[in-house]
Design a protein around this motif. Structure first.
Motif, PDB file in Angstrom:
ATOM      1  N   ALA A  50       0.863  -1.188   0.000  1.00  0.00           N
ATOM      2  CA  ALA A  50       0.000   0.000   0.000  1.00  0.00           C
ATOM      3  C   ALA A  50       0.897   1.235   0.000  1.00  0.00           C
ATOM      4  N   ILE A  51       0.676   2.129  -0.977  1.00  0.00           N
ATOM      5  CA  ILE A  51       1.440   3.374  -1.081  1.00  0.00           C
ATOM      6  C   ILE A  51       0.499   4.496  -0.639  1.00  0.00           C
ATOM      7  N   LEU A  52       0.810   5.095   0.505  1.00  0.00           N
ATOM      8  CA  LEU A  52      -0.126   6.033   1.126  1.00  0.00           C
ATOM      9  C   LEU A  52       0.434   7.451   1.234  1.00  0.00           C
ATOM     10  N   LEU A  65      -2.005   3.275   8.049  1.00  0.00           N
ATOM     11  CA  LEU A  65      -0.817   2.483   8.392  1.00  0.00           C
ATOM     12  C   LEU A  65      -1.045   1.729   9.706  1.00  0.00           C
ATOM     13  N   GLU A  66      -1.532   2.441  10.726  1.00  0.00           N
ATOM     14  CA  GLU A  66      -1.752   1.815  12.036  1.00  0.00           C
ATOM     15  C   GLU A  66      -2.807   0.718  11.954  1.00  0.00           C
ATOM     16  N   TRP A  67      -3.835   0.938  11.129  1.00  0.00           N
ATOM     17  CA  TRP A  67      -4.871  -0.088  10.932  1.00  0.00           C
ATOM     18  C   TRP A  67      -4.263  -1.331  10.256  1.00  0.00           C
ATOM     19  N   VAL A  68      -3.489  -1.094   9.184  1.00  0.00           N
ATOM     20  CA  VAL A  68      -2.868  -2.205   8.436  1.00  0.00           C
ATOM     21  C   VAL A  68      -1.989  -3.049   9.362  1.00  0.00           C
ATOM     22  N   LYS A  69      -1.149  -2.384  10.136  1.00  0.00           N
ATOM     23  CA  LYS A  69      -0.184  -3.103  10.979  1.00  0.00           C
ATOM     24  C   LYS A  69      -0.868  -3.848  12.130  1.00  0.00           C
ATOM     25  N   THR A  70      -2.122  -3.478  12.424  1.00  0.00           N
ATOM     26  CA  THR A  70      -2.888  -4.186  13.451  1.00  0.00           C
ATOM     27  C   THR A  70      -3.553  -5.427  12.871  1.00  0.00           C
ATOM     28  N   TYR A  71      -4.048  -5.322  11.627  1.00  0.00           N
ATOM     29  CA  TYR A  71      -4.891  -6.398  11.082  1.00  0.00           C
ATOM     30  C   TYR A  71      -4.315  -7.175   9.902  1.00  0.00           C
ATOM     31  N   GLN A  72      -3.261  -6.673   9.265  1.00  0.00           N
ATOM     32  CA  GLN A  72      -2.791  -7.321   8.032  1.00  0.00           C
ATOM     33  C   GLN A  72      -1.271  -7.447   7.973  1.00  0.00           C
ATOM     34  N   LYS A  73      -0.829  -8.142   6.918  1.00  0.00           N
ATOM     35  CA  LYS A  73       0.622  -8.275   6.719  1.00  0.00           C
ATOM     36  C   LYS A  73       1.092  -7.459   5.505  1.00  0.00           C
ATOM     37  N   THR A  74       0.193  -6.630   4.972  1.00  0.00           N
ATOM     38  CA  THR A  74       0.513  -5.794   3.801  1.00  0.00           C
ATOM     39  C   THR A  74       1.678  -4.855   4.123  1.00  0.00           C
ATOM     40  N   LYS A  75       2.579  -4.713   3.156  1.00  0.00           N
ATOM     41  CA  LYS A  75       3.693  -3.758   3.321  1.00  0.00           C
ATOM     42  C   LYS A  75       3.156  -2.341   3.073  1.00  0.00           C
TER      43      LYS A  75
END
Length: 198
Positions: A50-52, A65-75
């Motif tokens: 994900a490019i944010l 970013l904080e949501w992704v790092k809590t629930y997923q393994k997406t870079k």
């Protein structure tokens, strides 16, 4: 690979997506114009990277970013024009994979994408210099509090937003004044913004 580009400026977002799609190993590029759309795409699609952008409506790139790092393994790669120490520190704390400035070419961005997919981190050298030359004396909670003060919120409103007692907010505020050598809110905001701490 499947990519997500979250950027609220549509012309910039479209151009970036078109250029990324021309790369051989890019299978699909999904778009989002704000943080909530980005989370919605991430929930539905198996995104590799994900490019944010940082500053977006509804939810910022840092919120996503904080949501992704809590629930997923997406870079996650944060791409920004802002050399703000506070943003960078929050991103690193949340586990961002790369934090780079927008003034880079597509080939450099592809290099960053491959770097994070290989499990490595990448931060723009300019950001590292900013951090080393200006060490922010404020804690993450104090930074958040001062950002709310800068938005014109009262101590009561800040207390409700951050689930703190009004007394705790007053303590944090005086701690901020002491650390920055400021005698009032306006002075504290001016000092912090001058050093890119908020």
């Amino acid at each position: 690979m499947k990519l997500l580009v979250a950027e609220d400026q549509s012309m910039l977002r479209d151009a970036l997506c078109q250029l990324l799609l021309m790369e051989e190993d890019v299978e699909a590029v999904f778009q989002a114009s704000n943080g909530l759309e980005a989370i919605s795409v991430l929930e539905k699609e198996a995104i590799d990277v994900a490019i944010l952008d940082v500053e977006m409506p509804h939810k910022t790139g840092l919120d996503v970013l904080e949501w992704v790092k809590t629930y997923q393994k997406t870079k996650v790669i944060i791409v920004t024009t802002f050399k703000r120490v506070g943003y960078f520190q929050r991103a690193v704390k949340a586990g961002v994979d790369a934090y780079v400035l927008k003034d880079r070419s597509i080939s450099e961005l592809m290099g960053t994408i491959h770097t994070v997919l290989a499990g490595k981190k990448e931060y723009s050298p300019e950001l590292m210099e900013t951090i080393l030359s200006h060490d922010n004396p404020l804690s993450p909670q104090e930074i958040t509090l001062l950002q709310h003060i800068a938005q014109g919120k009262s101590s009561k409103e800040i207390a409700e937003l951050l689930f703190l007692s009004p007394g705790t907010v007053r303590n944090y505020t005086s701690s901020i004044f002491n650390k920055l050598g400021a005698s009032n809110r306006v002075e504290a905001i001016t000092i912090a913004q001058k050093h890119d701490w908020i």
